[in-house]
Structure formats: C-alpha cells, structure tokens
Design an enzyme around this catalytic site. Structure first.
Site, short mmCIF file in Angstrom:
data_model
loop_
_atom_site.label_atom_id
_atom_site.label_comp_id
_atom_site.label_asym_id
_atom_site.label_seq_id
_atom_site.Cartn_x
_atom_site.Cartn_y
_atom_site.Cartn_z
N ARG A 18 0.84 -1.20 0.00
CA ARG A 18 0.00 0.00 0.00
C ARG A 18 0.88 1.27 0.00
O ARG A 18 1.05 1.92 -1.02
CB ARG A 18 -0.95 -0.02 1.21
CG ARG A 18 -2.08 1.02 1.13
CD ARG A 18 -1.67 2.40 1.55
NE ARG A 18 -1.22 2.49 2.94
CZ ARG A 18 -0.72 3.59 3.48
NH1 ARG A 18 -0.61 4.70 2.75
NH2 ARG A 18 -0.29 3.61 4.72
N ASP A 19 1.49 1.57 1.12
CA ASP A 19 2.28 2.79 1.23
C ASP A 19 3.49 2.72 0.29
O ASP A 19 3.90 3.73 -0.30
CB ASP A 19 2.74 2.95 2.68
CG ASP A 19 3.28 4.33 2.99
OD1 ASP A 19 3.09 5.24 2.18
OD2 ASP A 19 3.91 4.48 4.04
N HIS A 211 5.08 4.47 12.72
CA HIS A 211 5.35 4.36 11.28
C HIS A 211 6.43 5.41 10.97
O HIS A 211 6.17 6.59 10.91
CB HIS A 211 4.04 4.68 10.54
CG HIS A 211 4.10 4.64 9.06
ND1 HIS A 211 3.38 3.72 8.33
CD2 HIS A 211 4.75 5.40 8.15
CE1 HIS A 211 3.58 3.93 7.03
NE2 HIS A 211 4.42 4.95 6.90
N HIS A 213 9.61 6.99 8.75
CA HIS A 213 10.27 7.13 7.46
C HIS A 213 11.73 7.44 7.74
O HIS A 213 12.05 8.16 8.69
CB HIS A 213 9.63 8.26 6.63
CG HIS A 213 8.35 7.83 5.99
ND1 HIS A 213 7.87 8.40 4.84
CD2 HIS A 213 7.45 6.88 6.32
CE1 HIS A 213 6.73 7.82 4.49
NE2 HIS A 213 6.44 6.90 5.38
N CYS A 244 4.45 9.37 0.88
CA CYS A 244 3.12 9.91 0.61
C CYS A 244 3.21 10.93 -0.51
O CYS A 244 4.04 11.84 -0.46
CB CYS A 244 2.57 10.57 1.87
SG CYS A 244 0.95 11.28 1.58
N ASN A 253 9.84 4.51 3.26
CA ASN A 253 9.54 3.97 4.58
C ASN A 253 10.77 3.26 5.13
O ASN A 253 11.63 2.81 4.37
CB ASN A 253 8.44 2.92 4.45
CG ASN A 253 7.12 3.54 4.10
OD1 ASN A 253 6.55 4.27 4.91
ND2 ASN A 253 6.62 3.27 2.91
N1 COA Z 1 -13.31 5.11 -3.74
C1 COA Z 1 -13.42 5.42 -5.07
N2 COA Z 1 -13.75 6.63 -5.52
C2 COA Z 1 -14.01 7.58 -4.59
C3 COA Z 1 -13.95 7.34 -3.22
C4 COA Z 1 -13.57 6.04 -2.81
N3 COA Z 1 -13.44 5.72 -1.53
N4 COA Z 1 -14.26 8.45 -2.57
C5 COA Z 1 -14.53 9.38 -3.49
N5 COA Z 1 -14.37 8.86 -4.72
C6 COA Z 1 -14.51 9.53 -6.01
C7 COA Z 1 -15.80 10.28 -6.17
O1 COA Z 1 -16.78 9.45 -6.69
C8 COA Z 1 -15.40 11.37 -7.13
O2 COA Z 1 -15.29 10.83 -8.43
P1 COA Z 1 -15.67 11.66 -9.72
O3 COA Z 1 -14.81 12.87 -9.70
O4 COA Z 1 -15.34 10.73 -10.84
O5 COA Z 1 -17.11 11.98 -9.57
C9 COA Z 1 -13.98 11.72 -6.69
O6 COA Z 1 -13.50 10.53 -6.06
C10 COA Z 1 -13.91 12.87 -5.71
O7 COA Z 1 -14.78 12.61 -4.64
P2 COA Z 1 -15.18 13.70 -3.56
O8 COA Z 1 -16.20 13.07 -2.67
O9 COA Z 1 -15.51 14.98 -4.25
O10 COA Z 1 -13.93 13.86 -2.68
P3 COA Z 1 -12.58 14.65 -2.87
O11 COA Z 1 -12.26 15.01 -4.25
O12 COA Z 1 -12.58 15.71 -1.83
O13 COA Z 1 -11.56 13.50 -2.42
C11 COA Z 1 -10.93 11.60 -1.09
C12 COA Z 1 -11.60 12.95 -1.12
C13 COA Z 1 -10.73 11.22 0.35
C14 COA Z 1 -11.83 10.58 -1.78
C15 COA Z 1 -9.59 11.67 -1.88
O14 COA Z 1 -8.88 12.80 -1.47
C16 COA Z 1 -8.75 10.45 -1.66
O15 COA Z 1 -9.10 9.35 -2.07
N6 COA Z 1 -7.57 10.62 -1.04
C17 COA Z 1 -6.70 9.53 -0.74
C18 COA Z 1 -5.32 10.03 -0.56
C19 COA Z 1 -4.40 8.91 -0.15
O16 COA Z 1 -4.67 7.73 -0.25
N7 COA Z 1 -3.22 9.33 0.29
C20 COA Z 1 -2.23 8.43 0.69
C21 COA Z 1 -2.39 7.94 2.06
S1 COA Z 1 -1.20 8.68 3.16
ZN ZN Z 2 4.95 5.58 5.05
#
Ligand code: COA
Ligand code: ZN
Length: 314
Positions: A18-19, A211, A213, A244, A253
C-alpha cells in the site's frame, strides 16, 4: 510499567503493497502485486496492508483494489488491512470481503487538506460512521495520525496535538493508533515523549504503533526508542519503497529488511524471515525497475557464528 520483563515479541506491520506502491509512478500489474503480497506472507509477515479503497484519481497505482482483493488468497493468521477514507471506501471494502481497515488523518489541517481534502475535524466526522459500521461487522480497525512529529506545510508539531487527535480516534472505536512520521523528522527522545504523553491520555502502549520514514536516517533509532518505551508494533516496507504523494520530498519507509536485521540482532522475536523479506524486496524492486538501495538489501544480513553475510541470494 510499560512492558513486562520477557516481553520480547514485536509485531511488524508491512505497508509495502500500500504505502510502498502508492507513490511509485511505474504501474505494477495486479498479478505482480498479488505475488509481492504472497512473498511477504511466505516471509512470515502476519499483517500486510494490501491496498487502498480511495479515489483512483488520487492514487492511480491502487485503482485495482477491488480486483486485487477479489483475487487475493487469504491465509489463516494473516491480516490484510486496507485503507478506507470514507463511506464509499467502506462499501467497496465490504464488497471485497475485507475484515480489517485503516482510516487516516493527521495532526495538522494543512496536511489532511492536501491528502484527503478535509480538516482534521472533518476527517474525524467522516470516519465516525465508517468506524461504527466496521465495528458492527467485527472488523479490526486502525487509525493513522500522520505528521505526528512535523508537517511539510506548517512545520513543527507539538506531541500534545498528535495525542489529542489520537485520543479522539480511540474514542471512535479503533483498536490501534499508528503515529506516522510522514516526513522523517522525528528523533528518539521525541518518540519517548509521545509514547508517554499518549499513555497519559489513556492510550495504552499495546494500542500504539509507529510508522517511521528514514528520510533523515533516524528510523531505526526511533524504533529503539519506541521499544524502550514499551511499544511493540512497527510499520515497515519491504524494499523501503514508498512515501506519501502529498508529502513532498518524503523518502522511503523504514525498510522491513533493515528492521528485521535490527530486531534479530537485538534479540527481539517477530517470526519474520530475513531471507524471505529480501526475496520480496528484490521482487518488487525488479518490477519497479529500480536497484534495491536499502542497507540490508545491499549488504545482506550477517551470521554472527561465521562472520559471513547472509541472505544475499543467488
Ligand atoms: N473510492 C473510489 N472513488 C471515490 C472514493 C472512494 N473511496 N471516494 C470518493 N471517490 C470519487 C468520487 O466518486 C469522485 O469521483 P468523480 O470525480 O469521478 O465523480 C472523486 O472521487 C472525488 O470525490 P469527492 O467526494 O468529491 O472527494 P474529494 O475530491 O474531496 O476527495 C478523497 C476525497 C478522500 C476521496 C480523496 O482525497 C482520496 O481518495 N484521497 C486519498 C489520498 C491517499 O490515499 N493518500 C495516501 C495515504 S497517506
Ligand atoms: Zn509511510
């Protein structure tokens, strides 16, 4: 006190799939991710964070999460947590037959805004129904508090700030809190302070994980400080990949092979084979088209009986 005498068991929580992969530009095929996870389980890892049910636009590398989970052979005694940011992610996880999740927020609003488009308070409000539902389903629940030592946008983070967020997550029902040094700025005395402050806030050491880095070379020293303070769960990534995408400049990591060598040589028990981890690390490095640059990945392990390097492979 924090730990019992004779308590020499450490849990290694593997985050490579994942990470490790989320920040890698080279697309990795689902079948290769599956092989990587299998090699990690073969090595004896019992907690392997498999993927993320996040927006595929945010993390394209993990867009195959549903497919991956559908094909992943589950092993007795191995937990495969997945990252879930919201109810949409929870529904996907449920459909995929998951039974362990991790939610993720941070100590600072600036970081959570970049990472998940929410303030810390908003993220806690978003996680509340997710964690409640996961609890009803009997799932294991972890919560990350990223930027626990420092934030790439706002600088120094006071330990009390990280502990306050952790306490609120514990109140939402998580089994484990993982403090993340997202940009690798923490040092050992800060780790000890954070552990003690968290304990004072009612977060037992058995519920704490760290965790680290290795951005500035302090990860293993920080593990040693965590161990001394009674913490027994540490994250690492086979091959040291990862970071990230929302933390500019964050290096890899802590590498699982470096952690395993350190724990073995220090007499800690963990059930993970160094040779097995090196096999997984070499496999994923080859798929990423990169040399293995971790310390133990390059030097191998060391057999104190013969003075010879071990785990160098063919
Ligand atoms: N799985 C799949 N798609 C998702 C989702 C999920 N859990 N949550 C939201 N979406 C989709 C929405 O359907 C939308 O799609 P579209 O643009 O095609 O309509 C899009 O993502 C944006 O959704 P929205 O609800 O407007 O949220 P956002 O743009 O503010 O994004 C998160 C919020 C949380 C979904 C997004 O920022 C994210 O997934 N971040 C993860 C970051 C990450 O993993 N970082 C690393 C970890 S340290
Ligand atoms: Zn990490």
């Amino acid at each position: 006190m924090t730990s019992r005498p004779g308590d020499r068991n450490v849990r290694i929580y593997e985050v490579g799939p994942r990470d490790g992969l989320q920040n890698e530009a080279t697309p990795i095929r689902t079948e290769d991710k599956l092989r990587y996870i299998e090699l990690l389980a073969d090595a004896g890892l019992r907690q392997i964070e498999a993927t993320s049910f996040v927006s595929p636009r945010a993390i394209p590398q993990l867009a195959d999460a549903d497919e991956l989970l559908a094909a992943l052979p589950r092993r007795e005694g191995v937990r495969y947590p997945v990252l879930v940011p919201n109810e949409r992610g929870l529904a996907r996880a449920e459909a995929a037959g998951v039974n362990a999740i991790a939610v993720f927020t941070a100590a600072t609003d600036a970081f959570t805004s970049h990472n998940i488009g929410m303030t810390v308070a908003e993220s806690l409000a978003a996680f509340a129904p997710v964690l409640a539902r996961a609890g009803e389903l009997g799932w294991w629940r972890r919560a990350y508090v990223s930027t626990a030592f420092g934030c790439p946008y706002t600088g120094r983070v006071a330990p009390q700030t990280a502990v306050d967020v952790a306490r609120r997550l514990l109140d939402l029902g998580v089994e484990e809190i993982c403090f993340g040094d997202t940009i690798g700025v923490g040092v050992p005395n800060q780790v000890g302070d954070l552990v003690n402050l968290a304990q004072g806030a009612g977060i037992r050491v058995s519920r704490q994980a760290f965790h680290f880095h290795d951005t500035r070379g302090t990860a293993l020293a920080n593990v040693a400080a965590g161990l001394a303070a009674g913490v027994r769960t540490f994250d690492s990534s086979a091959g040291g990949t990862g970071g990230c995408p929302y933390a500019p400049g964050a290096a890899g990591n802590l590498a699982t092979e470096d952690l395993v060598y350190f724990l073995d040589a220090s007499g800690w028990e963990h059930g993970v084979s160094l040779d097995g981890v090196l096999t997984a690390a070499r496999f994923i490095a080859a798929k990423l088209g990169k040399p293995l640059t971790t310390k133990v990945g390059q030097a191998g392990g060391w057999d104190p009986a013969t003075g010879a390097a071990t785990g160098r492979g063919a």
